[in-house]
Design a protein around this motif. Structure first.
Motif, PDB file in Angstrom:
ATOM      1  N   TYR A 191     135.741  35.770  71.880  1.00 49.98           N
ATOM      2  CA  TYR A 191     136.092  35.587  73.283  1.00 49.98           C
ATOM      3  C   TYR A 191     137.439  35.512  73.313  1.00 49.98           C
ATOM      4  O   TYR A 191     138.251  36.259  74.322  1.00 49.98           O
ATOM      5  CB  TYR A 191     135.495  34.405  73.727  1.00 49.98           C
ATOM      6  N   ASP A 193     139.842  37.232  71.382  1.00 47.28           N
ATOM      7  CA  ASP A 193     140.161  38.736  71.425  1.00 47.28           C
ATOM      8  C   ASP A 193     140.095  39.288  72.689  1.00 47.28           C
ATOM      9  O   ASP A 193     140.728  40.005  73.251  1.00 47.28           O
ATOM     10  CB  ASP A 193     139.217  39.401  70.497  1.00 47.28           C
ATOM     11  N   GLU A 194     138.957  38.902  73.448  1.00 47.95           N
ATOM     12  CA  GLU A 194     138.786  39.474  74.784  1.00 47.95           C
ATOM     13  C   GLU A 194     139.792  38.957  75.816  1.00 47.95           C
ATOM     14  O   GLU A 194     140.410  39.936  76.546  1.00 47.95           O
ATOM     15  CB  GLU A 194     137.457  39.214  75.300  1.00 47.95           C
ATOM     16  N   ARG A 198     143.147  41.615  77.637  1.00 45.53           N
ATOM     17  CA  ARG A 198     143.459  41.858  78.981  1.00 45.53           C
ATOM     18  C   ARG A 198     144.856  41.073  79.211  1.00 45.53           C
ATOM     19  O   ARG A 198     145.103  41.320  80.295  1.00 45.53           O
ATOM     20  CB  ARG A 198     142.377  40.861  79.738  1.00 45.53           C
TER      21      ARG A 198
END
Length: 253
Positions: A191, A193-194, A198
């Motif tokens: 998460y 990394d996500e 962005r």
């Protein structure tokens, strides 16, 4: 901290802190219901952690659904005969101040981060009380203790988790049910990394987070799972209503 013979439910168990907790509980001998909204991910994690099968069962579930909470608890009882430990770990964050957060985003986050803890606990507590006791461990955050800029909804949700932890501890101590929370600092996970993917400046963002921590690093999921294990085990037998901070000293500054 042997969990041999214990039965646990771990929500958000397919990745990050949840997956690390399932892995550690499995190493300690527990039987586990691995809950995650990603049913395929839950099955994959269960196979990877328990390749011989038999000690982990995966279920795809929405923690904000009363029916799904009841189904997960029923699965633990039908498959393993009891429920000793509930780890309410599922959660996520969104970026924005109050004025930058939509009502829909606020509601979605609160449904998972707060309502999910409420629903799964409400389903689990009668089972635990009926068998003589149990343990609930909630994943809060150091954001429950100090503000983080432009994370208003997330901060509010984790503050609610900490408060709900204390309320449940008081309400259910007489039933031999202990309720505690762990409050992690920034933890590297899929998460996270996500979030970085962005971000306009991922390296700068990470450097800023590390600069706010006296240990100058982020946590590994296993480090947070070790704290959850202690709170879930008999080693913490006199701890209830506590929020255990594991954040590398960030809130100490």
């Amino acid at each position: 901290m042997d969990l041999d013979g214990k039965v646990a439910i771990v929500t958000g168990g397919a990745s990050g802190i949840g997956e690390a907790t399932v892995t550690l509980f499995h190493e300690q001998g527990a039987r586990i219901v691995l809950v995650d909204r990603n049913a395929e991910g839950a099955e994959a994690a269960a196979r990877a952690i328990d390749p011989e099968g038999g000690r982990i069962v995966a279920i795809g579930a929405d923690v904000s659904s009363d029916a799904d909470a009841g189904a997960a608890v029923a699965l633990a009882v039908s498959r393993f005969g009891r429920l000793d430990i509930l780890v309410n770990n599922a959660g996520f964050g969104i970026r924005g101040s109050v004025t930058q957060t939509s009502e829909a985003d606020w509601d979605a986050l609160m449904s998972v981060n707060v309502k999910g803890v409420f629903l799964f606990s409400r389903a689990a507590i009668p089972v635990m009380a009926g068998q003589g006791g149990g343990v609930i461990v909630n994943t809060a955050s150091n954001a429950a203790l100090v503000a983080i800029a432009e994370r208003a909804a997330y901060v509010a949700s984790k503050g609610a988790v900490a408060a709900l932890t204390r309320a449940m501890a008081v309400d259910h101590a007489s039933e031999n049910i202990r309720v505690n929370a762990v409050a992690p600092g920034t933890t590297w996970s899929p998460y996270f990394d996500e979030i970085l993917a962005r971000h306009e400046d991922p390296k700068g963002f990470v450097a800023g987070l590390e600069a706010r921590c006296p240990m100058h690093r982020t946590a590994a999921p296993r480090e947070i799972a070790e704290a959850i294990l202690w709170l879930a085990s008999g080693r913490s037998s006199f701890a209830t209503g506590s929020v255990m901070v594991v954040d590398g000293g960030m809130t100490a500054w």
